[in-house]
Design a protein around this motif. Sequence first.
Motif, PDB file in Angstrom:
ATOM      1  N   GLN A   1      15.482  13.825 -12.614  1.00 30.33           N
ATOM      2  CA  GLN A   1      15.134  12.531 -13.190  1.00 30.33           C
ATOM      3  C   GLN A   1      16.161  11.492 -12.812  1.00 30.33           C
ATOM      4  N   ALA A   2      15.697  10.284 -12.582  1.00 27.95           N
ATOM      5  CA  ALA A   2      16.592   9.140 -12.404  1.00 27.95           C
ATOM      6  C   ALA A   2      17.604   9.360 -11.291  1.00 27.95           C
ATOM      7  N   GLN A   3      17.230  10.109 -10.287  1.00 34.13           N
ATOM      8  CA  GLN A   3      18.141  10.328  -9.166  1.00 34.13           C
ATOM      9  C   GLN A   3      17.349  10.333  -7.880  1.00 34.13           C
ATOM     10  N   THR A   4      18.003   9.879  -6.835  1.00 31.54           N
ATOM     11  CA  THR A   4      17.328   9.936  -5.540  1.00 31.54           C
ATOM     12  C   THR A   4      17.819  11.123  -4.729  1.00 31.54           C
ATOM     13  N   ALA A   5      18.757  11.901  -5.291  1.00 29.33           N
ATOM     14  CA  ALA A   5      19.351  12.995  -4.525  1.00 29.33           C
ATOM     15  C   ALA A   5      18.457  14.228  -4.540  1.00 29.33           C
TER      16      ALA A   5
ATOM     17  N   ILE B   1       0.830  -1.215   0.000  1.00 28.87           N
ATOM     18  CA  ILE B   1       0.000   0.000   0.000  1.00 28.87           C
ATOM     19  C   ILE B   1       0.864   1.265   0.000  1.00 28.87           C
ATOM     20  N   LYS B   2       2.159   1.122   0.386  1.00 26.31           N
ATOM     21  CA  LYS B   2       3.057   2.270   0.387  1.00 26.31           C
ATOM     22  C   LYS B   2       3.770   2.473  -0.954  1.00 26.31           C
ATOM     23  N   PHE B   3       3.599   1.569  -1.906  1.00 30.87           N
ATOM     24  CA  PHE B   3       4.378   1.635  -3.146  1.00 30.87           C
ATOM     25  C   PHE B   3       4.145   2.916  -3.939  1.00 30.87           C
ATOM     26  N   PRO B   4       2.890   3.339  -4.132  1.00 28.89           N
ATOM     27  CA  PRO B   4       2.703   4.595  -4.881  1.00 28.89           C
ATOM     28  C   PRO B   4       3.405   5.778  -4.204  1.00 28.89           C
ATOM     29  N   ASP B   5       3.406   5.818  -2.861  1.00 26.20           N
ATOM     30  CA  ASP B   5       4.077   6.922  -2.159  1.00 26.20           C
ATOM     31  C   ASP B   5       5.580   6.860  -2.387  1.00 26.20           C
ATOM     32  N   LEU B   6       6.119   5.659  -2.262  1.00 32.16           N
ATOM     33  CA  LEU B   6       7.556   5.486  -2.465  1.00 32.16           C
ATOM     34  C   LEU B   6       7.956   5.958  -3.861  1.00 32.16           C
ATOM     35  N   VAL B   7       7.216   5.516  -4.866  1.00 36.10           N
ATOM     36  CA  VAL B   7       7.593   5.822  -6.246  1.00 36.10           C
ATOM     37  C   VAL B   7       7.381   7.302  -6.541  1.00 36.10           C
ATOM     38  N   HIS B   8       6.299   7.865  -6.029  1.00 33.46           N
ATOM     39  CA  HIS B   8       6.110   9.313  -6.216  1.00 33.46           C
ATOM     40  C   HIS B   8       7.276  10.084  -5.608  1.00 33.46           C
ATOM     41  N   ALA B   9       7.684   9.666  -4.408  1.00 32.40           N
ATOM     42  CA  ALA B   9       8.764  10.393  -3.727  1.00 32.40           C
ATOM     43  C   ALA B   9      10.090  10.236  -4.460  1.00 32.40           C
ATOM     44  N   ALA B  10      10.293   9.068  -5.069  1.00 33.44           N
ATOM     45  CA  ALA B  10      11.590   8.797  -5.703  1.00 33.44           C
ATOM     46  C   ALA B  10      11.703   9.446  -7.080  1.00 33.44           C
ATOM     47  N   LYS B  11      10.602   9.535  -7.777  1.00 33.67           N
ATOM     48  CA  LYS B  11      10.661  10.068  -9.152  1.00 33.67           C
ATOM     49  C   LYS B  11      10.770  11.595  -9.133  1.00 33.67           C
ATOM     50  N   GLN B  12      10.770  12.199 -10.302  1.00 37.83           N
ATOM     51  CA  GLN B  12      10.908  13.651 -10.381  1.00 37.83           C
ATOM     52  C   GLN B  12       9.812  14.332  -9.561  1.00 37.83           C
TER      53      GLN B  12
END
Length: 701
Positions: A186-190, A167-178
């Motif tokens: 893009q393509a960075q977690t920094a 259930i946390k996956f959409p939050d994780l991916v939103h936070a990680a993406k641009q």
Amino acid sequence: MGTHISGDLTRAKLGEETILRGAGGETHQVAEGEVPVLTTQQGVPVADDQNSLKVGARGPTLLEDFHFREKLFHFDHERIPERVVHARGFGAHGFFETYKPLSDLTAADLFQRKGERTPVFVRFSTVAGNKGSPDVARGFAVKFYTRNGNWDLVGNNIPIFFIQDAIKFPDLVHAAKQEPDRGFPQAQTAHDNFWDFISLSPEATHMALWIMSDRTIPRSFRFMEGFGIHTFRLVNAEGRSTYVKFHWKPKLGLQSVVWNEAVKINGADPDYHRRDLWNAIEAGDFPEWELGMQLFDDAFADQFPFDVLDATKIIPEEVLPVRRVGRLVLDRNVDNFFAETEQVAFCTQNIVPGIDFTNDPLLQGRNFSYLDTQLKRLGSPNFTHIPVNAAKVEVNNFQQDGHMAMRNPRGRANYEPNSWGAAGGPRESRERGFRSFAAEEAGPKRRMRAELFADHYSQARQFYISQTETEQTHIKNAFVFELSKVETPAIRARMVSHLRHVDEDLANRVADGLGLADLPPAAEPARPVVKDLAPSPALSILRNPPKAFTGRKVGALVTDGVDAGLLAALQSAVAQAGAMLELVAPKIGGVIASDGRHHPAHQKVNGGPSVLYDAVAVLPSADGAQLLANEATAKDFVSDAYAHAKFIAYADSAKPLFEKAGLTELDEGFVALHGPEDTATFLKACVTLRHWPREAAVQAV
Ligand code: HDD
């Protein structure tokens, strides 16, 4: 006579012959039948593909031009939605070979016969970047086309995950993406959003340690491990279940690049990983991994201090050894990237009789998400009809119609049961059919997690203390780098407050690197941290070095007048080691060696930076060294090789170039080639891949 047109390769029909016209206007004739005739999608031969149908030479284009409209219509719809994660990927075909039957453990058909080969398609991917982003590998997804249907093992090159519940996956991916307002980075977690989410999710601490380690910058797909991550079940013919965690072990051993090198590779060759895989397969040097299994029962699971259903935890290999059961070989590149790599649809719920799920809440959620996403991406429930997704066994059921249906039920019956006998189509089979493991389930219906999931730090600490000092420094540097890109000081400090449970020294060094005035207080742990877990040497890349230099690449910087004897000796030593040699020269046309022989170059010096090689040789002639000493990219070649701790073989004539590049003290990572016999010493040194002691000398900040 055909219309005259210029173009890069145009055809005009002349009686019984076809004229091919090249870009320079040159023409040559080919006999009728040699070149296939261009057709529309309806198979109608096309007479003119250069001019749309018009009323007169300067008149309007006619709607009647069915060829033009069809061509544009198709073009307009060429793009399909990219994958919401793992958009950038690269795939290849191959096979999986079973070492010996595993019938005692599983009824899965692919594991029943020694030497059985099952065709596979593998797609490696990056997680957060969009389709055009640079290569930094992570996803490792394997589709096995077994005799009992398709099994997809959709894993990563890290054995754990960020979150425990899907259930946390959409939050994780939103936070990680641009970030949504600005559309970058893009393509960075920094960036702030990513570290904000991670620092607010203590369960992600273990994964944060892994992604800040060298594991996220593998040298290429061929040098990384893969993991199924979740605990799965194997079920044998008697219905007995054994828990299993899947591992992929690369035959060439583990290898990563260093951070500064990764940044430069992304600029020098954003396709570095896919090119490496493609070239290796084309050269017949087929990449290989062994499939490993960690097998255990309920008794083991009950006494293990962590929950085996928690995808943020590993079972150390030293506690539960990995049994190698077969090998995966990639031996065929795709014919068409879109048709195969882009359209391949992996689904975690694709399992076969003999394999089953557990209640890992991340896996349970994935089983819904993958099927759902394929419909969006590929546009029809019939994505299973696309050849790369189709099972290689007969598919029989009453599912029908829908967009792009390629196969529909035959005959009168399209429902079951029916009374049409043998003509009535397929029926279930109690013997062969998939039956879920009959696990007992009971309990209150609630939104909750199991108790042990709340241990967020113990294994993060275990990972850290299992690394060599060099690797620990890389982890520290990575945290400092990433958190220095975070604009909000409170987020930086919050992350450090978690690191205090991992290792006080790490927390201190990161805080110092960030210039924090005070060490933030430690985060409140949800469960006490187990501080005495034994280190697991298997978690370190450097503690498990490769046994040979096989599959690696040496770049030799050469100029006209290169010592022919040295070059020949280097070529043969590299070939003997099973590695590859590329010549980097001032001109792509190549160089004339001291014996007058011509050697074509693989790269021009500004297109072949040393970051593309595992080790380098610097062999200019005396005149050549003077020339290169005034060439910035040649100086970068040697100074980067030095900064990235690479082994550097050199001819004495290279010294002026070294001096101009600021390399005055040559450490033990340099190997002087006084004569051909020294090339063997160089190749021997290269087996250890990097001269790590040098790193301290190049990292003052
Ligand atoms: Fe995922 C793609 C691996 C958790 C939802 N995932 C995707 C791919 C890989 C993984 C390798 C690319 C497959 C390909 O090459 O086409 N994902 C993982 C791993 C996970 C994980 C190892 C944790 C153990 N994923 C995960 C969760 C969810 C998803 C918890 C949602 C609940 N993943 C997806 C997806 C994707 C996907 C949205 C995007 C494209 C696709 O599926 O085909 O459904």
